[in-house]
Scaffold this motif. Structure first.
Motif, PDB file in Angstrom:
ATOM      1  N   ASN A 123      17.610  -5.559  -9.384  1.00 57.09           N
ATOM      2  CA  ASN A 123      17.940  -4.297  -8.745  1.00 57.09           C
ATOM      3  C   ASN A 123      16.807  -3.307  -9.038  1.00 57.09           C
ATOM      4  O   ASN A 123      15.815  -3.639  -9.676  1.00 57.09           O
ATOM      5  N   ARG A 124      16.943  -2.101  -8.593  1.00 58.86           N
ATOM      6  CA  ARG A 124      15.887  -1.097  -8.690  1.00 58.86           C
ATOM      7  C   ARG A 124      15.315  -1.003 -10.108  1.00 58.86           C
ATOM      8  O   ARG A 124      16.068  -0.995 -11.074  1.00 58.86           O
ATOM      9  N   ASN A 125      13.970  -0.927 -10.236  1.00 62.55           N
ATOM     10  CA  ASN A 125      13.381  -0.795 -11.566  1.00 62.55           C
ATOM     11  C   ASN A 125      12.529   0.471 -11.679  1.00 62.55           C
ATOM     12  O   ASN A 125      12.097   1.061 -10.677  1.00 62.55           O
ATOM     13  N   GLU A 126      12.286   0.890 -12.905  1.00 62.89           N
ATOM     14  CA  GLU A 126      11.565   2.132 -13.159  1.00 62.89           C
ATOM     15  C   GLU A 126      10.091   2.013 -12.796  1.00 62.89           C
ATOM     16  O   GLU A 126       9.456   3.000 -12.453  1.00 62.89           O
ATOM     17  N   ALA A 127       9.541   0.800 -12.888  1.00 59.88           N
ATOM     18  CA  ALA A 127       8.133   0.615 -12.539  1.00 59.88           C
ATOM     19  C   ALA A 127       7.876   0.985 -11.085  1.00 59.88           C
ATOM     20  O   ALA A 127       6.848   1.588 -10.747  1.00 59.88           O
ATOM     21  N   CYS A 128       8.822   0.661 -10.225  1.00 56.75           N
ATOM     22  CA  CYS A 128       8.666   0.988  -8.801  1.00 56.75           C
ATOM     23  C   CYS A 128       8.744   2.493  -8.577  1.00 56.75           C
ATOM     24  O   CYS A 128       7.976   3.062  -7.806  1.00 56.75           O
ATOM     25  N   LYS A 129       9.688   3.137  -9.266  1.00 57.06           N
ATOM     26  CA  LYS A 129       9.800   4.589  -9.113  1.00 57.06           C
ATOM     27  C   LYS A 129       8.566   5.297  -9.641  1.00 57.06           C
ATOM     28  O   LYS A 129       8.170   6.345  -9.119  1.00 57.06           O
ATOM     29  N   ALA A 130       7.934   4.736 -10.690  1.00 55.61           N
ATOM     30  CA  ALA A 130       6.706   5.337 -11.215  1.00 55.61           C
ATOM     31  C   ALA A 130       5.552   5.162 -10.230  1.00 55.61           C
ATOM     32  O   ALA A 130       4.723   6.061 -10.051  1.00 55.61           O
ATOM     33  N   LEU A 131       5.516   3.992  -9.578  1.00 51.88           N
ATOM     34  CA  LEU A 131       4.445   3.713  -8.629  1.00 51.88           C
ATOM     35  C   LEU A 131       4.658   4.446  -7.308  1.00 51.88           C
ATOM     36  O   LEU A 131       3.705   4.888  -6.659  1.00 51.88           O
ATOM     37  N   HIS A 132       5.946   4.581  -6.922  1.00 53.26           N
ATOM     38  CA  HIS A 132       6.288   5.238  -5.647  1.00 53.26           C
ATOM     39  C   HIS A 132       7.380   6.273  -5.890  1.00 53.26           C
ATOM     40  O   HIS A 132       8.544   6.051  -5.541  1.00 53.26           O
ATOM     41  N   PRO A 133       7.049   7.408  -6.486  1.00 53.62           N
ATOM     42  CA  PRO A 133       8.081   8.400  -6.835  1.00 53.62           C
ATOM     43  C   PRO A 133       8.816   8.971  -5.630  1.00 53.62           C
ATOM     44  O   PRO A 133       9.910   9.512  -5.777  1.00 53.62           O
ATOM     45  N   ASP A 134       8.223   8.867  -4.455  1.00 48.89           N
ATOM     46  CA  ASP A 134       8.864   9.417  -3.256  1.00 48.89           C
ATOM     47  C   ASP A 134       9.785   8.426  -2.556  1.00 48.89           C
ATOM     48  O   ASP A 134      10.410   8.771  -1.547  1.00 48.89           O
ATOM     49  N   THR A 152      -1.188  -0.233 -10.304  1.00 49.89           N
ATOM     50  CA  THR A 152      -2.106   0.603  -9.515  1.00 49.89           C
ATOM     51  C   THR A 152      -3.401  -0.132  -9.201  1.00 49.89           C
ATOM     52  O   THR A 152      -4.136   0.259  -8.300  1.00 49.89           O
ATOM     53  N   GLU A 153      -3.684  -1.230  -9.936  1.00 57.04           N
ATOM     54  CA  GLU A 153      -4.937  -1.953  -9.726  1.00 57.04           C
ATOM     55  C   GLU A 153      -4.800  -3.098  -8.728  1.00 57.04           C
ATOM     56  O   GLU A 153      -5.796  -3.570  -8.181  1.00 57.04           O
ATOM     57  N   THR A 154      -3.592  -3.588  -8.509  1.00 59.67           N
ATOM     58  CA  THR A 154      -3.434  -4.785  -7.678  1.00 59.67           C
ATOM     59  C   THR A 154      -3.343  -4.444  -6.196  1.00 59.67           C
ATOM     60  O   THR A 154      -2.888  -3.367  -5.799  1.00 59.67           O
ATOM     61  N   LYS A 214      10.490   6.790   4.772  1.00 59.31           N
ATOM     62  CA  LYS A 214       9.685   7.010   3.580  1.00 59.31           C
ATOM     63  C   LYS A 214       8.941   5.723   3.199  1.00 59.31           C
ATOM     64  O   LYS A 214       7.764   5.770   2.805  1.00 59.31           O
ATOM     65  N   ALA A 215       9.613   4.596   3.315  1.00 60.30           N
ATOM     66  CA  ALA A 215       8.959   3.319   2.996  1.00 60.30           C
ATOM     67  C   ALA A 215       7.755   3.071   3.900  1.00 60.30           C
ATOM     68  O   ALA A 215       6.701   2.613   3.453  1.00 60.30           O
ATOM     69  N   LEU A 216       7.921   3.369   5.181  1.00 61.87           N
ATOM     70  CA  LEU A 216       6.813   3.173   6.117  1.00 61.87           C
ATOM     71  C   LEU A 216       5.664   4.128   5.828  1.00 61.87           C
ATOM     72  O   LEU A 216       4.489   3.783   6.003  1.00 61.87           O
ATOM     73  N   GLN A 217       5.966   5.336   5.362  1.00 63.87           N
ATOM     74  CA  GLN A 217       4.908   6.274   4.971  1.00 63.87           C
ATOM     75  C   GLN A 217       4.126   5.751   3.770  1.00 63.87           C
ATOM     76  O   GLN A 217       2.902   5.927   3.680  1.00 63.87           O
ATOM     77  N   ILE A 218       4.825   5.099   2.847  1.00 61.81           N
ATOM     78  CA  ILE A 218       4.173   4.559   1.647  1.00 61.81           C
ATOM     79  C   ILE A 218       3.151   3.488   2.009  1.00 61.81           C
ATOM     80  O   ILE A 218       2.144   3.306   1.316  1.00 61.81           O
ATOM     81  N   THR A 219       3.352   2.794   3.141  1.00 59.83           N
ATOM     82  CA  THR A 219       2.420   1.733   3.531  1.00 59.83           C
ATOM     83  C   THR A 219       1.044   2.271   3.907  1.00 59.83           C
ATOM     84  O   THR A 219       0.090   1.487   4.042  1.00 59.83           O
ATOM     85  N   LYS A 220       0.889   3.577   4.074  1.00 59.58           N
ATOM     86  CA  LYS A 220      -0.413   4.155   4.400  1.00 59.58           C
ATOM     87  C   LYS A 220      -1.418   3.964   3.273  1.00 59.58           C
ATOM     88  O   LYS A 220      -2.635   4.030   3.496  1.00 59.58           O
ATOM     89  N   ASN A 221      -0.936   3.747   2.048  1.00 59.53           N
ATOM     90  CA  ASN A 221      -1.808   3.586   0.888  1.00 59.53           C
ATOM     91  C   ASN A 221      -2.840   2.483   1.145  1.00 59.53           C
ATOM     92  O   ASN A 221      -2.516   1.416   1.643  1.00 59.53           O
TER      93      ASN A 221
END
Length: 579
Positions: A315-326, A338-340, A399-406
């Protein structure tokens, strides 16, 4: 474990809160919850605890108790109507939306106790008017005509409720008025009304009324356990036997428990005994919940059951929220840094069952992130709701689709249980899901196929602008049956029903269910050169069957979601496309 949790909630008069919190996309069918019926007792006990305190405070402050009662009843009614439009689950289980039903009884009790003069005069005037309408020669104005009309109308409303109200209705809301007002009118009519005197006073109906409370307590667990033990809807014979047995047990409970406890001496001792019994039930339920059942359960059956469980770590983990806070929604899960280089998987619960196998199969230089939400198509501005639900999808998917702009995101995988959204309903007898889709920008479009196509085209166009490689997944087969029936996972059965074989759905049924969906995906995808289509069903199907079990491994954990073994099995093929 789940039964232990239900016992704890029932013992603490909070069953309605538990079932309210459990509701959602992954909630099991109501028939699999043996203590579901205790939700109404939770609402009642919460009312009985809070309402006397409110009355006492109002009395101390010298407020008009009738006015306070009417005000709270009206507020609860309005809230219940609004909740039924936006969230039927909250409207059903919340005491705030059901209080008005109980307060109607409080109002009836107040009027009978105090008999306001204006109410008496109103009754006589109404009786006179009804007498002129009903009879050629109006009878004496004594209230009989009004009583008879109230009782008959009340009975008609209750019967209408039985005939009209179904699970497709947004209940309670306005539909709750039918049985509630009907019961109010029947009681208000009193014992001298013709309907109550001639129909409801028959010995059989009186007997059913006497045992009605224990009958309510017995009938649902018997039917539910029959469903659990059989692994599917029990035969008509089993259901009839369960109902007959519930009447017998209800009568015995009334004679041997209810009457001795309600009447006679030693009231204080009985109260202490009941409190002790409820406490023991609550503690026992908590122990079962914490121990995940009794330790003495058959080891083999426990091992069989384990393959259908989904680890909490997925289920949801903190690492994901840290990488994608939005990130919005509850599905944010990642093994990326952040490196991969990142692959982003977007979708509903079928994206969630794809994640673990694929994340484990990827090399360490490529990270995997899952985004989305339960019951949501992975398309921009596409709403999705169940009956009476609210849309959780537009915010989380956009929001997920916006994150793909990275720039580190190179590949986007879109997957969902497509046929569910195109047909609006699940597959097979065991599936309780329903979803209704709409386009936020074009609410006038009602055809699910057009909504699906519009959302998909807009999404692929957006990802094309971001210069992403896109993989659209054609979904795995839905089974239409419970895969637990393919193994002996229950210690007891009511019949000698054989284990389901083959553990598969006929390919023809799969193709019929998926034809419109698969043709639509292929038709849209061919217009976008950066899009690949992966057929997730192909590894599961041969010419005749689509399999839930292969090489002794269970690939599904329920009728449409993959198990961990199934996720790993799917990843073996999907990783080839990514490489």
């Amino acid at each position: 474990m789940e039964l232990g949790k239900q016992v704890v909630a029932g013992s603490g008069f909070a069953a309605n809160i538990l079932f309210w919190r459990q509701s959602g996309y992954f909630d099991v069918a109501t028939e699999l919850k043996p203590l579901l019926h205790l939700w109404s007792l939770g609402v009642e006990e919460q009312f009985y605890i809070v309402w006397p305190v409110l009355l006492w405070l109002a009395w101390k402050k010298r407020f008009n108790l009738l006015s306070i009662t009417v005000l709270i009843a009206v507020a609860s009614l309005i809230y219940g109507f609004a909740a039924a439009k936006n969230n039927t689950v909250a409207a059903f289980y919340s005491p705030a939306s059901r209080t008005w039903e109980l307060l109607l009884g409080a109002l009836l009790a107040y009027w009978n106790l105090h008999q306001p003069g204006w109410l008496h005069q109103t009754r006589l005037r109404t009786d006179a008017i009804l007498g002129r309408i009903v009879y050629t020669h109006p009878p004496e104005i004594n209230g009989d005509t009004l009583r008879n009309v109230k009782a008959l109308l009340g009975l008609v409303l209750i019967i209408l409720g039985l005939l009209i109200i179904s699970k497709e209705r947004r209940f309670p809301g306005g539909w709750a008025l039918l049985p509630t007002i009907g019961a109010f009118l029947l009681i208000a009519a009193g014992p001298n009304a013709w309907t109550n005197r001639k129909i409801l006073s028959q010995k059989l109906l009186v007997w059913i009324g006497l045992i009605s409370y224990p009958l309510y307590l017995w009938h649902w667990p018997l039917l539910s356990f029959a469903r659990i033990m059989e692994g599917e809807t029990p035969s008509r014979t089993i259901r009839v036997v369960a109902v007959v047995l519930s009447f017998i047990l209800a009568w015995l409970t009334y004679r041997l428990l209810e009457r001795p406890l309600r009447f006679g001496k030693y009231a204080a001792f009985k109260a202490c005994l009941l409190i002790g019994a409820v406490s023991v039930c609550g503690v026992s339920g908590y122990y079962i919940y914490k121990k995940d059942g009794f330790p003495s359960r058959f080891t083999e059956l426990t091992q069989q059951t384990q393959q259908f469980l989904w680890p909490e770590t997925l289920n949801r983990n903190e690492a994901c929220k840290a990488l994608h806070p939005d990130a919005e929604g509850d599905y944010c899960l990642t093994n990326a840094t952040t490196e991969t280089e990142r692959i982003i998987l977007i979708g509903d619960s079928h994206a969630k069952h794809t994640y673990p196998g694929l994340a484990a199969a990827l090399p360490s230089a490529r990270g995997m992130t899952q985004l989305g939400n339960g019951g949501c198509l992975p398309f921009t501005d596409t709403e999705s709701t169940g009956v009476g639900g609210t849309d959780p999808c537009v915010a989380s998917i956009n929001k997920a689709l916006q994150i793909t702009k990275n720039d580190q995101v190179k590949t986007v995988i879109l997957t969902s249980r497509g046929p569910l959204y195109l047909t609006g309903k699940g597959f097979g007898d065991v599936d309780v899901h329903n979803r209704y889709i709409a386009n936020k920008n074009h609410p006038d479009i009602k055809d699910p196929s057009l909504i699906f196509e519009l959302g998909m085209r807009d999404t692929l166009s957006q990802l094309q602008k971001y210069n992403k490689k896109v993989i659209v997944v054609l979904d795995v087969p839905e089974l239409g049956f419970d895969p637990k029936n393919c193994v002996e996972s229950r210690p007891l059965r009511l019949t000698d029903k054989a284990i389901k074989s083959p553990c598969a759905v006929p390919r023809k049924e799969f193709e019929a269910r998926n034809k419109i969906y698969r043709d639509l995906i292929q038709s849209v995808a061919k217009d976008f050169p950066n899009v690949s289509v992966f057929d997730a069903a192909a590894p599961f199907c041969d010419d005749n069957w689509c399999w839930a079990m292969k090489d002794g491994k269970m690939l599904y954990r329920d009728d449409d979601h993959l198990s961990i073994d199934g996720s790993n099995f799917l990843a073996q093929e999907l990783i080839k496309v990514l490489q």
